[in-house]
Design a protein around this motif. Structure first.
Motif, PDB file in Angstrom:
ATOM      1  N   PHE A  20       0.876  -1.171   0.000  1.00 10.52           N
ATOM      2  CA  PHE A  20       0.000   0.000   0.000  1.00 10.52           C
ATOM      3  C   PHE A  20       0.912   1.218   0.000  1.00 10.52           C
ATOM      4  CE2 PHE A  20      -2.496   3.267   2.297  1.00 10.52           C
ATOM      5  CZ  PHE A  20      -3.552   3.368   1.395  1.00 10.52           C
ATOM      6  N   ASN A  21       0.765   2.043  -1.019  1.00 12.87           N
ATOM      7  CA  ASN A  21       1.673   3.187  -1.213  1.00 12.87           C
ATOM      8  C   ASN A  21       3.132   2.745  -1.114  1.00 12.87           C
ATOM      9  OD1 ASN A  21      -0.394   4.927  -1.675  1.00 12.87           O
ATOM     10  ND2 ASN A  21      -0.488   5.697   0.426  1.00 12.87           N
ATOM     11  N   GLN A  42      -3.691   0.401   9.146  1.00 13.82           N
ATOM     12  CA  GLN A  42      -3.653   1.469   8.154  1.00 13.82           C
ATOM     13  C   GLN A  42      -5.055   2.057   8.066  1.00 13.82           C
ATOM     14  OE1 GLN A  42      -0.883   2.658   6.237  1.00 13.82           O
ATOM     15  NE2 GLN A  42      -2.409   4.276   5.872  1.00 13.82           N
ATOM     16  N   VAL A  45      -6.884   5.995   4.629  1.00 13.10           N
ATOM     17  CA  VAL A  45      -6.828   5.356   3.313  1.00 13.10           C
ATOM     18  C   VAL A  45      -7.043   6.334   2.161  1.00 13.10           C
ATOM     19  CG1 VAL A  45      -7.423   3.008   3.963  1.00 13.10           C
ATOM     20  CG2 VAL A  45      -9.233   4.693   3.650  1.00 13.10           C
ATOM     21  N   GLY A  46      -7.431   7.565   2.456  1.00 17.58           N
ATOM     22  CA  GLY A  46      -7.643   8.480   1.347  1.00 17.58           C
ATOM     23  C   GLY A  46      -7.908   9.879   1.859  1.00 17.58           C
ATOM     24  N   ALA A  67     -12.707   4.761   0.871  1.00 16.66           N
ATOM     25  CA  ALA A  67     -11.492   3.980   0.610  1.00 16.66           C
ATOM     26  C   ALA A  67     -11.413   3.575  -0.850  1.00 16.66           C
ATOM     27  CB  ALA A  67     -11.461   2.764   1.529  1.00 16.66           C
ATOM     28  N   VAL A  69      -8.975   3.313  -4.054  1.00 10.05           N
ATOM     29  CA  VAL A  69      -7.550   3.266  -4.347  1.00 10.05           C
ATOM     30  C   VAL A  69      -7.321   2.939  -5.812  1.00 10.05           C
ATOM     31  CG1 VAL A  69      -6.926   2.556  -2.010  1.00 10.05           C
ATOM     32  CG2 VAL A  69      -7.370   0.813  -3.767  1.00 10.05           C
ATOM     33  N   ARG A  95      -2.532   1.983  -4.310  1.00  6.40           N
ATOM     34  CA  ARG A  95      -2.072   3.335  -3.971  1.00  6.40           C
ATOM     35  C   ARG A  95      -3.281   4.204  -3.642  1.00  6.40           C
ATOM     36  NH1 ARG A  95       0.603   1.246  -7.680  1.00  6.40           N
ATOM     37  NH2 ARG A  95      -0.882   1.913  -9.257  1.00  6.40           N
ATOM     38  N   SER A  96      -3.114   5.053  -2.647  1.00  3.38           N
ATOM     39  CA  SER A  96      -4.209   5.953  -2.300  1.00  3.38           C
ATOM     40  C   SER A  96      -4.271   7.088  -3.317  1.00  3.38           C
ATOM     41  CB  SER A  96      -4.020   6.485  -0.892  1.00  3.38           C
ATOM     42  OG  SER A  96      -2.722   7.018  -0.747  1.00  3.38           O
ATOM     43  N   GLN A  97      -5.392   7.816  -3.312  1.00 10.92           N
ATOM     44  CA  GLN A  97      -5.652   8.810  -4.363  1.00 10.92           C
ATOM     45  C   GLN A  97      -5.967  10.172  -3.753  1.00 10.92           C
ATOM     46  OE1 GLN A  97      -7.779   5.880  -7.610  1.00 10.92           O
ATOM     47  NE2 GLN A  97      -9.096   7.051  -6.286  1.00 10.92           N
ATOM     48  N   LEU A 103      -0.219  10.967   1.294  1.00 10.29           N
ATOM     49  CA  LEU A 103      -1.430  10.701   2.043  1.00 10.29           C
ATOM     50  C   LEU A 103      -1.345  11.311   3.432  1.00 10.29           C
ATOM     51  CD1 LEU A 103      -4.142   9.210   2.240  1.00 10.29           C
ATOM     52  CD2 LEU A 103      -2.884   7.165   2.901  1.00 10.29           C
TER      53      LEU A 103
END
Lengths: 1001, 109
Positions: A20-21, A42, A45-46, A67, A69, A95-97, A103
């Protein structure tokens, strides 16, 4: 964090690695990405769309708003995936947005500091003035910040397929109501398809564990599935979402086949196109958030979602969870957390009393229950640190602060009515339960006038096991019966429930909250719409729910308001002083969650996007290196460049050679329609502007076809074959259209006329042998007599050439001596090869469509689609000679008599020659004096065809000019590409061989 | 996506196999007609919320035109019938009356 208790779905002996990321993390087989992220603590998440506020998971299913991604890279990149619906697999990269630069630290959060300057309708209020700012300031900024996620940059080479199926009963949703429906319909003998969007059966029942038929819900689900699997008339599919319901029982379902197992072969996704007799929607219900201040801080989530995470995956959000509710159901979460060994410092219940079985159980566990209470505010930034408790009926005066790291909320449930509503099913407001449910008396209607959707279970407002399962079973039986399957399915399964007390609707917490709190109560998490925004919209006059939605953007994010709609419209109703059902809901539109374009496309891409039609000589053209151009679905050679020739050079060579020696054109694509029967002549006299009934057998005539409006729609040469048979040539793109046009008139207007029409376009290959040496070439090959006397201009004859059975038409679209020769399609390639071989001695060269255009333009012949555009009548093109004055009637005759059609000011066809010899721009306008009301330059004509003429060695053009034919010799100005003007002289459109001597030799 | 019965093939047909042809029972006016008659023929169409008569062609099938009586609001189909008629057959009118008593459309009722 991962609990010591085991989740029902995860296998702790099978670890799975993912990132994740870029951070390497571990989950277990059976996890969703959501549960695995929570297991790794985690929480963040966004970021939200407008204020870039930190966001955590709120839900556990398709309704998750936060959430989202980006998954995968390259050809597997997928934006906006909901982590709650992503099954974990080894190597998954997420990946988060919507954050920059990271993030954890995001500069866009400055928007939140400006939030009092970014109220509802901000865009509408701000970007109005000054007007000049729009293009250069506002639009670029809005475009840069618009949208979540990134569109994939590379193509997707995975396979996506479509299934087309017809079933008696489609059941959407694999919870207990859906399973019961499929069971009843299956036992009755109906053809059934049951689809479930998640990877497991049983819905909420397998988490909340009521007993069914005296056994556990899980055991009942297993037994039911075994029975369904054994039925040959029933298909069941997991990971398959009922995406939309459309007219007359048509439905779409979207199946994810290998998204969770990228190493497995086969198609990635499948779109089911289903025609169902009846559709049973067992789509469940979605829990509603509560609106209290800072209800968006990561760590605040839905109570049932938290229960899912604990029971299914053995993960929790925090050690100490405060539960806040207006109903009994949320107490199940307190029990589940307690059973998992986690601390529940308090249940905050907005109701004045909580004396049901579940609250009493919770009290018995030693958990504090606070009634008539609410949350005034949540403490914490990127994670919950505590809640401030207040009285629900007050203004938010804090009575107590409870430290905690998680808040589980429940504002009651809303049935998922989307599929019911997609095709017009109506809703009714259920006052005791405070939700909209399907109104069984107003379902969407099918072709037979009967309702074709039946909502069941919690989707139908039945929140309890016993009624939900009975509802599903009865609907399944009823749906099967409609399809004629009447075998008795047996007794409905019996469910058992814990009794629950009624909820108390809570739309704002606390009820008298001041603006300071209301402006921090989130309704729509993804789009940052708060209680105060909806109230502002109401205050500013946006009373329609559809207007308020667009003004505030409530429910306009990728989750389409699954969590926010009901809460938002309740707030709107209160602000307007109206009852909730009077305000109503916004429209539910398919798909339920976004469908990937690739799934919609299926296999209709690349060479399968559109069928390409090829003539019998296509392979030869290809082998010669022809440049092709699309003409309708045909591919025709544009030109045949030789060596390092440019296409333009090739066209010039082909034109000159055709005028001097002999050219060869593949004209097989021209439409060929046989019109036959005792009334065929009478019929063609209606179809064409000219007379066709008096055409002598063996002769050809150029004809025009118009629509009833009078506009020219097609042209071509008609040949009389025998007494009752005509062969009508159409344009390349026109064969199917003209055939349909003729059939329409024959079937729907003159159905007593005895006429057949057959499209024989593809039965014949047809080649034009064109040029001064055409006759010499054909005579050298040997066969039928082709002298001027044997076969004069505008006649046709059958015979043999070089041993091939042929039909030869003496027609010319180039102004040269020309034979158009038709052979059976199967002989086409051989005949062409012979012409090419024998033609060598005469300088024969094939020519393409561009040379054809130049040749016809030099002769002033019109082309449908160039000189015509659907607004041009034959009279505009000086084709009066082809319009019969003797006929009482033909299609378009009445239309052409209307005042605008006989207006002497209509633009008419002329030839155009630039004074400097240059080529006019295609479509260029002839300018006139002055400007119109919009300040635009007046016009007096436009260019319809324009070419460099190799024969005349200068630019030639045709165009429509006001009073053109009476202005010969006059010089007028045309616009140039890139600005400026060029002078052109109005001339006769026939530039070459004005008397037509060359074609008639 | 509608499903209609093709009277020529005697089978239910998906809308994707059909071509919609606009209003049914339009009377043609040719040369000699008044401007208003011609205008009505060419441009003026019913736009009902409710009972409607339409032309459809089974284009990816038998190629035949047929007519359909349909409700534009509820999507109910009252029946399909031959295009070789200038007015809806009595059976179709009865089927509509059974569901929509007192209906009218153009000059039909």
């Amino acid at each position: 964090m991962r609990l010591r208790t085991n989740g029902r779905l995860v296998a702790k002996n099978r670890p799975v690695h993912f990132t994740f990321n870029g951070k390497r993390l571990q989950g277990y087989s059976g996890d969703t990405l959501a549960s695995a992220l929570l297991a790794n603590d985690q929480l963040l998440v966004g970021r939200s769309f407008k204020y870039h506020r930190p966001r955590g998971l709120v839900a556990a299913g398709a309704e998750e708003p936060n959430a989202l991604v980006e998954l995968g890279r390259g050809d597997r990149q997928e934006p906006n995936a909901r982590v709650t619906q992503v099954e974990l697999f080894d190597g998954l990269a997420a990946r988060s947005q919507n954050h920059w630069p990271s993030l954890e630290f995001d500069v866009g959060v400055i928007n939140a500091k400006l939030s009092r300057f970014l109220p509802a309708g901000f865009y509408y209020k701000t970007f109005m003035q000054p007007q000049a700012f729009w293009k250069h300031v506002y639009e670029p900024i809005i475009r840069a910040s618009a949208g979540l996620g990134r569109a994939p940059e590379t193509g997707d080479d995975h396979t996506y397929e479509h299934f087309n199926v017809t079933v008696d009963v489609l059941v959407v949703g694999g919870g207990i109501a859906g399973l019961a429906a499929a069971l009843a319909a299956g036992r009755a003998g109906a053809r059934v398809l049951l689809v479930e969007q998640t990877s497991g059966w049983g819905g909420r029942a397998v988490v909340d564990r009521p007993s069914i038929e005296g056994i556990s819900a899980q055991d009942w689900v297993n037994a039911t599935l075994a029975e369904l699997d054994a039925m040959p008339n029933v298909d069941v599919r997991l990971r398959c979402q009922g995406a939309g319901v459309f007219d007359h029982g048509y439905a779409l379902a979207h199946e994810r086949l290998t998204d969770h197992a990228p190493k497995q072969g086969g198609p990635r996704q499948r779109l089911w196109r289903i025609r169902a007799g009846r559709i049973v929607t067992a789509t469940g219900a979605i829990e509603r958030p509560l609106s209290f201040a800072y209800n968006d801080v990561p760590g605040v989530l839905l109570a049932a979602a938290l229960r899912d995470y604990v029971v299914n995956f053995g993960v929790a959000v925090g050690e100490r969870t405060v539960i806040v509710t207006n109903n009994d159901d949320a107490y199940r979460t307190a029990i589940a957390l307690h059973d998992a060994g986690l601390d529940v410092p308090a249940v905050i219940d907005a109701r004045t009393s909580a004396k049901g079985e579940l609250p009493e159980q919770v009290r018995a566990l030693g958990i504090k229950v606070l009634t008539n209470s609410g949350i005034a505010s949540v403490d914490g930034g990127k994670r919950v640190t505590g809640v401030q408790v207040c009285a629900q009926d007050g203004e938010g005066t804090v009575t107590e602060t409870i430290p905690c790291d998680c808040v589980a909320m429940s504002g009651g449930w809303s049935p998922v009515v989307h599929l019911w509503s997609h095709c017009g099913g109506k809703l009714v407001w259920d006052e005791p339960h405070a939700f909209f449910r399907p109104d069984a008396d107003r379902p969407p209607l099918g072709a037979d006038g009967e309702g074709f959707v039946i909502a069941v279970g919690t989707a139908n407002g039945h929140l309890f096991t016993a009624e939900a399962i009975a509802d599903g079973f009865s609907a399944g039986r009823k749906a099967a019966k409609v399809a004629g399957h009447t075998r008795k399915p047996g007794q409905a399964p019996m469910g058992d429930d814990v009794a629950e007390d009624a909820l108390t609707p809570v739309w704002i917490m606390p009820a008298q909250a001041p603006y300071k709190l209301r402006s921090k109560m989130w309704l729509d998490y993804q789009n940052d719409v708060k209680v105060s925004d909806v109230q502002l919209a109401a205050q500013e006059g946006f009373q329609s729910v559809e207007h308020a939605k667009r003004y505030t953007t409530l429910g306009m994010a990728t989750d389409q308001g699954k969590l926010s709609n009901i809460n938002g419209l309740a707030v709107l109703s209160n602000a307007l002083g109206e009852a909730i059902p009077r305000v109503g809901t916004t429209t539910f539109r398919p798909p339920y969650t976004p469908l990937p374009l690739a799934a919609i496309t299926g296999v209709a891409r690349d060479e399968l996007f559109q069928p390409i039609r090829k003539t019998p000589v296509h392979a030869w053209h290809d082998a010669q290196g022809a440049e092709f151009e699309p003409v309708g679905q045909w591919r025709r050679p544009y030109a045949y460049p030789r060596g390092d020739e440019t296409a333009h050079d090739a066209v010039t060579r082909e034109v000159v050679n055709t005028r001097e020696n002999v050219g060869l054109l593949d004209a097989s694509t021209l439409g060929k329609l046989i019109v036959k029967g005792p009334d065929a002549g009478k019929f063609l006299d209606m179809m064409y502007t000219n007379m066709m009934s008096n055409l002598a057998v063996g002769k050809c005539r150029y004809g025009l076809m118009c629509s009833e409006n009078g506009f020219l729609m097609d042209d071509g040469v008609v040949a009389r074959m025998d007494d009752d048979t005509w062969l009508c040539h159409t344009t390349t793109g026109g064969a199917d259209r003209i055939l349909a046009h003729m059939e329409d008139w024959l079937q729907c207007e003159w159905w007593d006329w005895q006429v057949y029409v057959a499209n024989v376009t593809e039965q014949y290959a047809q080649f034009a042998v064109v040029g001064p040496k055409a006759r010499q070439l054909l005579q050298a090959i040997g066969g039928m007599a082709l002298t001027k006397d044997d076969l004069p201009f505008m006649q046709w004859a059958s015979g043999q050439i070089g041993g091939f059975d042929v039909r030869v038409f003496r027609i010319s679209f180039s102004g040269e001596l020309s034979y158009e020769i038709a052979v059976a399609a199967g002989q086409g390639a051989a005949f062409w090869d012979m012409l090419v071989k024998q033609g060598e001695a005469f300088g024969l060269m094939p020519y393409g469509t561009e040379a054809l255009h130049v040749l016809r333009a030099e002769k002033g012949f019109i082309m449908i689609g160039d000189e015509t555009d659907g607004t041009v009548i034959p009279q505009d093109l000086n084709l009066n000679w082809a319009i019969s004055k003797k006929k009482d009637d033909f299609l378009g005759k009445r239309g052409q008599l209307r005042s605008h059609m006989v207006d002497p000011d209509r633009w008419k066809l002329v030839g155009l020659e630039t004074v400097d010899g240059s080529v006019l721009a295609d479509g260029a306008y002839a300018v006139a004096e002055g400007v119109n009301a919009n300040g635009q330059r007046n016009t007096q004509g436009r260019v319809t065809s324009t070419y460099y003429s190799p024969t005349l060695k200068k630019g030639i053009a045709m165009g429509l000019v006001k009073h053109g034919p009476t202005r010969m010799g006059e010089v007028i100005a045309f616009t140039k590409e890139g600005g400026g003007f060029v002078d052109a002289r109005i001339v006769d459109p026939v530039f070459y061989d004005k008397d037509g001597e060359k074609q008639n030799v | 996506m509608l499903i209609l019965h093709c009277p020529h093939c005697d089978r239910m047909v998906d809308e994707t196999d059909l071509h919609a042809g606009g209003e049914a029972h339009v009377k043609r006016f040719g040369p000699g007609s008044e401007a208003e008659e011609f205008e009505n023929y060419l441009f003026m169409r019913e736009n009902p919320k409710g009972v409607h008569f339409e032309r459809w062609r089974h284009v990816y099938g038998c190629g035949k035109w047929f007519l359909a009586a349909r409700n534009t609001a509820t999507l109910e189909v009252y029946g399909t019938y031959s295009a070789q008629t200038t007015e809806p057959p009595q059976a179709i009118r009865d089927a509509i009356s059974a569901k929509q008593p007192g209906w009218s459309w153009g000059t039909f009722q």
